[in-house]
Design a protein around this motif. Sequence first.
Motif, PDB file in Angstrom:
ATOM      1  N   GLU A   1      -6.693  12.953   0.825  1.00 18.57           N
ATOM      2  CA  GLU A   1      -8.063  13.167   1.284  1.00 18.57           C
ATOM      3  C   GLU A   1      -8.944  13.751   0.177  1.00 18.57           C
ATOM      4  N   TYR A   2      -8.364  14.604  -0.661  1.00 21.48           N
ATOM      5  CA  TYR A   2      -9.141  15.199  -1.755  1.00 21.48           C
ATOM      6  C   TYR A   2      -9.709  14.096  -2.647  1.00 21.48           C
ATOM      7  N   ALA A   3      -8.874  13.128  -3.003  1.00 21.49           N
ATOM      8  CA  ALA A   3      -9.332  12.029  -3.861  1.00 21.49           C
ATOM      9  C   ALA A   3     -10.409  11.205  -3.169  1.00 21.49           C
ATOM     10  N   VAL A   4     -10.235  10.964  -1.878  1.00 18.64           N
ATOM     11  CA  VAL A   4     -11.213  10.172  -1.129  1.00 18.64           C
ATOM     12  C   VAL A   4     -12.563  10.880  -1.086  1.00 18.64           C
ATOM     13  N   LEU A   5     -12.552  12.171  -0.749  1.00 19.06           N
ATOM     14  CA  LEU A   5     -13.798  12.921  -0.602  1.00 19.06           C
ATOM     15  C   LEU A   5     -14.550  13.035  -1.929  1.00 19.06           C
ATOM     16  N   HIS A   6     -13.815  13.258  -3.015  1.00 17.81           N
ATOM     17  CA  HIS A   6     -14.468  13.375  -4.316  1.00 17.81           C
ATOM     18  C   HIS A   6     -14.966  12.020  -4.810  1.00 17.81           C
ATOM     19  N   ALA A   7     -14.214  10.955  -4.549  1.00 18.39           N
ATOM     20  CA  ALA A   7     -14.679   9.621  -4.937  1.00 18.39           C
ATOM     21  C   ALA A   7     -15.941   9.247  -4.161  1.00 18.39           C
TER      22      ALA A   7
ATOM     23  N   GLU B   1     -22.461   4.771  15.569  1.00 14.27           N
ATOM     24  CA  GLU B   1     -21.060   5.011  15.220  1.00 14.27           C
ATOM     25  C   GLU B   1     -20.808   6.508  15.136  1.00 14.27           C
ATOM     26  N   PHE B   2     -19.625   6.935  15.566  1.00 14.51           N
ATOM     27  CA  PHE B   2     -19.216   8.329  15.448  1.00 14.51           C
ATOM     28  C   PHE B   2     -18.036   8.382  14.484  1.00 14.51           C
ATOM     29  N   ALA B   3     -18.168   9.142  13.416  1.00  6.84           N
ATOM     30  CA  ALA B   3     -17.141   9.165  12.370  1.00  6.84           C
ATOM     31  C   ALA B   3     -16.936  10.591  11.880  1.00  6.84           C
ATOM     32  N   THR B   4     -15.701  10.913  11.525  1.00  9.70           N
ATOM     33  CA  THR B   4     -15.424  12.190  10.874  1.00  9.70           C
ATOM     34  C   THR B   4     -15.881  12.104   9.417  1.00  9.70           C
ATOM     35  N   PRO B   5     -16.035  13.256   8.740  1.00 10.32           N
ATOM     36  CA  PRO B   5     -16.404  13.194   7.324  1.00 10.32           C
ATOM     37  C   PRO B   5     -15.446  12.333   6.503  1.00 10.32           C
ATOM     38  N   PHE B   6     -14.142  12.438   6.789  1.00 17.31           N
ATOM     39  CA  PHE B   6     -13.171  11.659   6.018  1.00 17.31           C
ATOM     40  C   PHE B   6     -13.336  10.161   6.269  1.00 17.31           C
ATOM     41  N   GLN B   7     -13.611   9.778   7.511  1.00 17.18           N
ATOM     42  CA  GLN B   7     -13.790   8.357   7.811  1.00 17.18           C
ATOM     43  C   GLN B   7     -15.005   7.780   7.096  1.00 17.18           C
ATOM     44  N   LEU B   8     -16.104   8.540   7.072  1.00 17.31           N
ATOM     45  CA  LEU B   8     -17.282   8.075   6.351  1.00 17.31           C
ATOM     46  C   LEU B   8     -17.024   8.050   4.853  1.00 17.31           C
ATOM     47  N   ALA B   9     -16.345   9.082   4.345  1.00 13.31           N
ATOM     48  CA  ALA B   9     -16.017   9.127   2.919  1.00 13.31           C
ATOM     49  C   ALA B   9     -15.124   7.954   2.531  1.00 13.31           C
ATOM     50  N   SER B  10     -14.196   7.579   3.381  1.00 11.85           N
ATOM     51  CA  SER B  10     -13.295   6.461   3.090  1.00 11.85           C
ATOM     52  C   SER B  10     -14.074   5.177   2.878  1.00 11.85           C
ATOM     53  N   ARG B  11     -15.126   4.985   3.655  1.00  9.58           N
ATOM     54  CA  ARG B  11     -15.957   3.790   3.502  1.00  9.58           C
ATOM     55  C   ARG B  11     -16.668   3.801   2.153  1.00  9.58           C
ATOM     56  N   LEU B  12     -17.207   4.956   1.786  1.00  8.59           N
ATOM     57  CA  LEU B  12     -17.942   5.060   0.532  1.00  8.59           C
ATOM     58  C   LEU B  12     -17.026   4.943  -0.684  1.00  8.59           C
ATOM     59  N   ALA B  13     -15.806   5.453  -0.557  1.00 10.72           N
ATOM     60  CA  ALA B  13     -14.897   5.499  -1.702  1.00 10.72           C
ATOM     61  C   ALA B  13     -14.009   4.274  -1.814  1.00 10.72           C
ATOM     62  N   ALA B  14     -14.070   3.371  -0.864  1.00  6.47           N
ATOM     63  CA  ALA B  14     -13.113   2.260  -0.798  1.00  6.47           C
ATOM     64  C   ALA B  14     -13.062   1.452  -2.085  1.00  6.47           C
ATOM     65  N   ALA B  15     -14.223   1.061  -2.596  1.00  5.28           N
ATOM     66  CA  ALA B  15     -14.238   0.198  -3.785  1.00  5.28           C
ATOM     67  C   ALA B  15     -13.651   0.904  -5.000  1.00  5.28           C
ATOM     68  N   ALA B  16     -14.052   2.155  -5.228  1.00  2.00           N
ATOM     69  CA  ALA B  16     -13.567   2.889  -6.399  1.00  2.00           C
ATOM     70  C   ALA B  16     -12.069   3.130  -6.318  1.00  2.00           C
ATOM     71  N   LEU B  17     -11.576   3.487  -5.143  1.00  4.43           N
ATOM     72  CA  LEU B  17     -10.155   3.768  -5.009  1.00  4.43           C
ATOM     73  C   LEU B  17      -9.316   2.497  -5.066  1.00  4.43           C
ATOM     74  N   ALA B  18      -9.885   1.393  -4.604  1.00  6.79           N
ATOM     75  CA  ALA B  18      -9.151   0.120  -4.670  1.00  6.79           C
ATOM     76  C   ALA B  18      -8.870  -0.265  -6.112  1.00  6.79           C
ATOM     77  N   ARG B  19      -9.796   0.083  -7.004  1.00  6.30           N
ATOM     78  CA  ARG B  19      -9.613  -0.261  -8.419  1.00  6.30           C
ATOM     79  C   ARG B  19      -8.485   0.534  -9.057  1.00  6.30           C
ATOM     80  N   THR B  20      -8.100   1.660  -8.475  1.00  2.98           N
ATOM     81  CA  THR B  20      -7.007   2.464  -9.031  1.00  2.98           C
ATOM     82  C   THR B  20      -5.645   1.904  -8.651  1.00  2.98           C
ATOM     83  N   GLY B  21      -5.603   1.052  -7.631  1.00  2.00           N
ATOM     84  CA  GLY B  21      -4.340   0.506  -7.166  1.00  2.00           C
ATOM     85  C   GLY B  21      -3.585   1.411  -6.209  1.00  2.00           C
ATOM     86  N   ALA B  22      -4.103   2.624  -5.974  1.00  5.40           N
ATOM     87  CA  ALA B  22      -3.436   3.545  -5.060  1.00  5.40           C
ATOM     88  C   ALA B  22      -3.750   3.177  -3.614  1.00  5.40           C
TER      89      ALA B  22
END
Length: 243
Positions: free
Chosen positions: A177-183, A69-90
């Motif tokens: 993106e800031y929230a995604v990358l930090h999460a 797979e070829f992914a940008t940093p944000f795309q990979l970060a989105s996968r890692l942060a998905a669960a945590a950010l989903a819990r925020t409702g945003a």
Amino acid sequence: MQVVQALTGRPITLALAHAVAAAKGDDPLRAVTVVVPSNTAGLSLRRLLGSGRLVDQPQLGPMGIANVEFATPFQLASRLAAAALARTGARPLTTAVLAAAVRHVLRENPGRFAPVADHVATETALVRAYGELTELEPAQFDRLEAEGNDRTRSLLDFVRAVREHLADGADHSYHDEYAVLHAAARALDSGSELDTHVVLAGPFGQGPATIGFLATLARTTSASAVVAQTGDPTVDTDSATQM
């Protein structure tokens, strides 16, 4: 983390091909994710690595790459942060939503952008500026505001207004993106594991939040890195220190 440097062009692409092969080891179906600076770079590398044109000797059997797979940093970060950010409702902040928020602020409180508020180039420039400025850490944002001129402070005020509008929606809010990358960085630090081997294909020209996420990725996983050299010692040294 192992870092390999090579000159731009065919040498760096060959180095990346060898890094992917090393990551797969004796299992051609092992999952590998190549983190690239942009989608365009990812598409180009996918075509090159899959074409077989980089092979120095005749190749037996079918050509191509499997389970890479070829992914940008944000795309990979989105996968890692998905669960945590989903819990925020945003919800994820798409370009279309951001553009709509920029138009809203231009309409309601344009500030020094009032004379050009209806010009499409203004919206485009402010969308790009939002993406760049929201990569900054809060302390960096505050320092830029304290030391910048009136024009800089006006732009920062506009970005802050857009961010507040997105966070305080009547029906829902959005994370940028800031929230995604930090999460994603927090998820890695807390022990989240990737189901793929990561190869970083740099250098990366993104902002501090992206570089911070990549540094966490390098520190917490068995990622390897392939970094292009330009021949300029200063540039090449800066690129290597990102990894």
